[in-house]
Design a protein around this motif. Structure first.
Motif, PDB file in Angstrom:
ATOM      1  N   ILE A 185       0.853  -1.186   0.000  1.00 35.76           N
ATOM      2  CA  ILE A 185       0.000   0.000   0.000  1.00 35.76           C
ATOM      3  C   ILE A 185       0.893   1.242   0.000  1.00 35.76           C
ATOM      4  O   ILE A 185       1.850   1.321   0.780  1.00 35.76           O
ATOM      5  CB  ILE A 185      -0.918   0.019   1.234  1.00 35.76           C
ATOM      6  N   ILE A 186       0.583   2.174  -0.875  1.00 32.89           N
ATOM      7  CA  ILE A 186       1.309   3.443  -0.935  1.00 32.89           C
ATOM      8  C   ILE A 186       0.310   4.571  -0.707  1.00 32.89           C
ATOM      9  O   ILE A 186      -0.682   4.691  -1.426  1.00 32.89           O
ATOM     10  CB  ILE A 186       2.034   3.616  -2.276  1.00 32.89           C
ATOM     11  N   VAL A 187       0.573   5.374   0.314  1.00 34.38           N
ATOM     12  CA  VAL A 187      -0.286   6.505   0.664  1.00 34.38           C
ATOM     13  C   VAL A 187       0.351   7.778   0.125  1.00 34.38           C
ATOM     14  O   VAL A 187       1.512   8.066   0.420  1.00 34.38           O
ATOM     15  CB  VAL A 187      -0.470   6.604   2.189  1.00 34.38           C
ATOM     16  N   ASP A 188      -0.395   8.518  -0.674  1.00 34.07           N
ATOM     17  CA  ASP A 188       0.087   9.776  -1.258  1.00 34.07           C
ATOM     18  C   ASP A 188      -0.786  10.911  -0.740  1.00 34.07           C
ATOM     19  O   ASP A 188      -1.748  11.322  -1.392  1.00 34.07           O
ATOM     20  CB  ASP A 188       0.027   9.691  -2.785  1.00 34.07           C
ATOM     21  N   PRO A 189      -0.470  11.447   0.447  1.00 33.91           N
ATOM     22  CA  PRO A 189      -1.346  12.462   1.046  1.00 33.91           C
ATOM     23  C   PRO A 189      -1.404  13.756   0.251  1.00 33.91           C
ATOM     24  O   PRO A 189      -2.431  14.434   0.268  1.00 33.91           O
ATOM     25  CB  PRO A 189      -0.740  12.688   2.441  1.00 33.91           C
ATOM     26  N   SER A 190      -0.345  14.098  -0.456  1.00 34.55           N
ATOM     27  CA  SER A 190      -0.346  15.352  -1.214  1.00 34.55           C
ATOM     28  C   SER A 190      -1.386  15.355  -2.322  1.00 34.55           C
ATOM     29  O   SER A 190      -1.893  16.408  -2.699  1.00 34.55           O
ATOM     30  CB  SER A 190       1.037  15.618  -1.815  1.00 34.55           C
ATOM     31  N   HIS A 191      -1.674  14.164  -2.859  1.00 34.63           N
ATOM     32  CA  HIS A 191      -2.613  14.075  -3.971  1.00 34.63           C
ATOM     33  C   HIS A 191      -3.914  13.387  -3.584  1.00 34.63           C
ATOM     34  O   HIS A 191      -4.754  13.128  -4.442  1.00 34.63           O
ATOM     35  CB  HIS A 191      -1.947  13.352  -5.148  1.00 34.63           C
ATOM     36  N   TYR A 192      -4.069  13.055  -2.292  1.00 33.02           N
ATOM     37  CA  TYR A 192      -5.322  12.493  -1.784  1.00 33.02           C
ATOM     38  C   TYR A 192      -5.656  11.150  -2.434  1.00 33.02           C
ATOM     39  O   TYR A 192      -6.788  10.880  -2.810  1.00 33.02           O
ATOM     40  CB  TYR A 192      -6.463  13.492  -1.971  1.00 33.02           C
ATOM     41  N   TYR A 193      -4.627  10.301  -2.526  1.00 34.46           N
ATOM     42  CA  TYR A 193      -4.809   8.968  -3.088  1.00 34.46           C
ATOM     43  C   TYR A 193      -4.147   7.924  -2.194  1.00 34.46           C
ATOM     44  O   TYR A 193      -3.140   8.192  -1.525  1.00 34.46           O
ATOM     45  CB  TYR A 193      -4.185   8.861  -4.480  1.00 34.46           C
ATOM     46  N   VAL A 194      -4.705   6.721  -2.234  1.00 37.53           N
ATOM     47  CA  VAL A 194      -4.097   5.533  -1.652  1.00 37.53           C
ATOM     48  C   VAL A 194      -4.039   4.488  -2.761  1.00 37.53           C
ATOM     49  O   VAL A 194      -5.025   4.272  -3.474  1.00 37.53           O
ATOM     50  CB  VAL A 194      -4.909   5.001  -0.453  1.00 37.53           C
ATOM     51  N   TYR A 195      -2.874   3.857  -2.915  1.00 38.18           N
ATOM     52  CA  TYR A 195      -2.680   2.859  -3.962  1.00 38.18           C
ATOM     53  C   TYR A 195      -2.444   1.484  -3.343  1.00 38.18           C
ATOM     54  O   TYR A 195      -1.735   1.353  -2.353  1.00 38.18           O
ATOM     55  CB  TYR A 195      -1.446   3.196  -4.816  1.00 38.18           C
ATOM     56  N   ARG A 196      -3.031   0.486  -3.966  1.00 40.66           N
ATOM     57  CA  ARG A 196      -2.667  -0.901  -3.670  1.00 40.66           C
ATOM     58  C   ARG A 196      -1.988  -1.453  -4.906  1.00 40.66           C
ATOM     59  O   ARG A 196      -2.590  -1.541  -5.981  1.00 40.66           O
ATOM     60  CB  ARG A 196      -3.885  -1.763  -3.329  1.00 40.66           C
ATOM     61  N   ILE A 197      -0.716  -1.835  -4.789  1.00 47.14           N
ATOM     62  CA  ILE A 197       0.034  -2.317  -5.930  1.00 47.14           C
ATOM     63  C   ILE A 197      -0.493  -3.688  -6.346  1.00 47.14           C
ATOM     64  O   ILE A 197      -0.640  -4.594  -5.517  1.00 47.14           O
ATOM     65  CB  ILE A 197       1.544  -2.397  -5.593  1.00 47.14           C
TER      66      ILE A 197
END
Length: 236
Positions: free
Chosen positions: A100-112
């Motif tokens: 899981i990658i959390v990108d708070p600057s762009h308001y997204y959470v990714y599951r690879i």
């Protein structure tokens, strides 16, 4: 919005989800919606989508969940920018599938997902969600958790004192239906991913808390995320 049931690593330590020690927690009634991310900032994310949902598809994906312990209502998807609907995107990373990658600057959470793709979820980001970054792992998961306001919140909002012993699970509980707690070296970081039913917060900053996903998205991520899954929180 949703906060932590605060059971820390070993000692039933009650605190709000992602209070980051000096940051406070919030309830649905207390958070303030911040400004949306700009289009130019989102362009920096560098992930091309493979096609998004139509409104009709979104209404199905974010429809009601009547069989839950506390039946979950449908999301009013008209209150969400469609770019924050769940979707599959190209994502260039060396991380293994499931990360899981959390990108708070762009308001997204990714599951690879592997093979250059990821599932991307729109999120809201609380004040505390901008204060911490680094590598962690899911140390604990909870369905319909108890939420306990931290001492700092009770001092600011005395009405929260009635929940000092814990707010029972339910639709009004700030943590919502599912929660992932991030740990480092066996210690709870106070950084939490939780579920929210407040559609208009997605893609925005709020006054407190960590990372909130729509309940339907959080349930999807939760179901595919075992304990010990690696989580990377990018700098804000």
């Amino acid at each position: 919005m949703n906060l932590d049931n605060g059971i820390a690593d070993a000692g039933d330590m009650d605190e709000a989800a992602c209070s980051v020690r000096r940051a406070g927690a919030i309830s649905r009634r207390s958070f303030l919606v911040g400004s949306a991310v700009s289009l130019s900032a989102l362009a920096l994310a560098g992930c091309a989508t493979t096609g998004g949902m139509s409104l009709a598809e979104a209404q199905k994906v974010y429809g009601p969940l009547p069989d839950e312990r506390f039946p979950i209502p449908a999301v009013n998807v008209s209150k969400i920018n469609p770019k924050y609907y769940r979707r599959t995107v190209h994502y260039d990373t060396k991380e293994v599938a499931g990360t899981i990658i959390v990108d708070p600057s762009h308001y997204y959470v990714y599951r690879i997902e592997g093979d250059g793709y990821a599932t991307r979820y729109g999120a809201n980001v609380g004040r505390a969600g901008f204060l911490w970054n680094g590598d962690a792992y899911v140390g604990r998961k909870a369905e319909w958790p108890v939420w306990t306001p931290p001492r700092e919140m009770i001092l600011r909002q005395p009405e929260a004192a009635k929940y000092a012993g814990g707010m029972p699970p339910g639709l009004d509980n700030p943590l919502g239906a599912r929660t992932l707690y991030l740990y480092q070296n066996g210690i709870y970081t106070l950084y939490t991913l939780y579920s929210t039913t407040v559609a208009e917060t997605i893609g925005k900053g709020i006054s407190s808390g960590c990372i909130g996903l729509l309940t339907q998205d959080m349930m999807d991520l939760y179901s595919r995320t075992p304990v010990n899954t690696k989580v990377i929180v990018l700098p804000a």
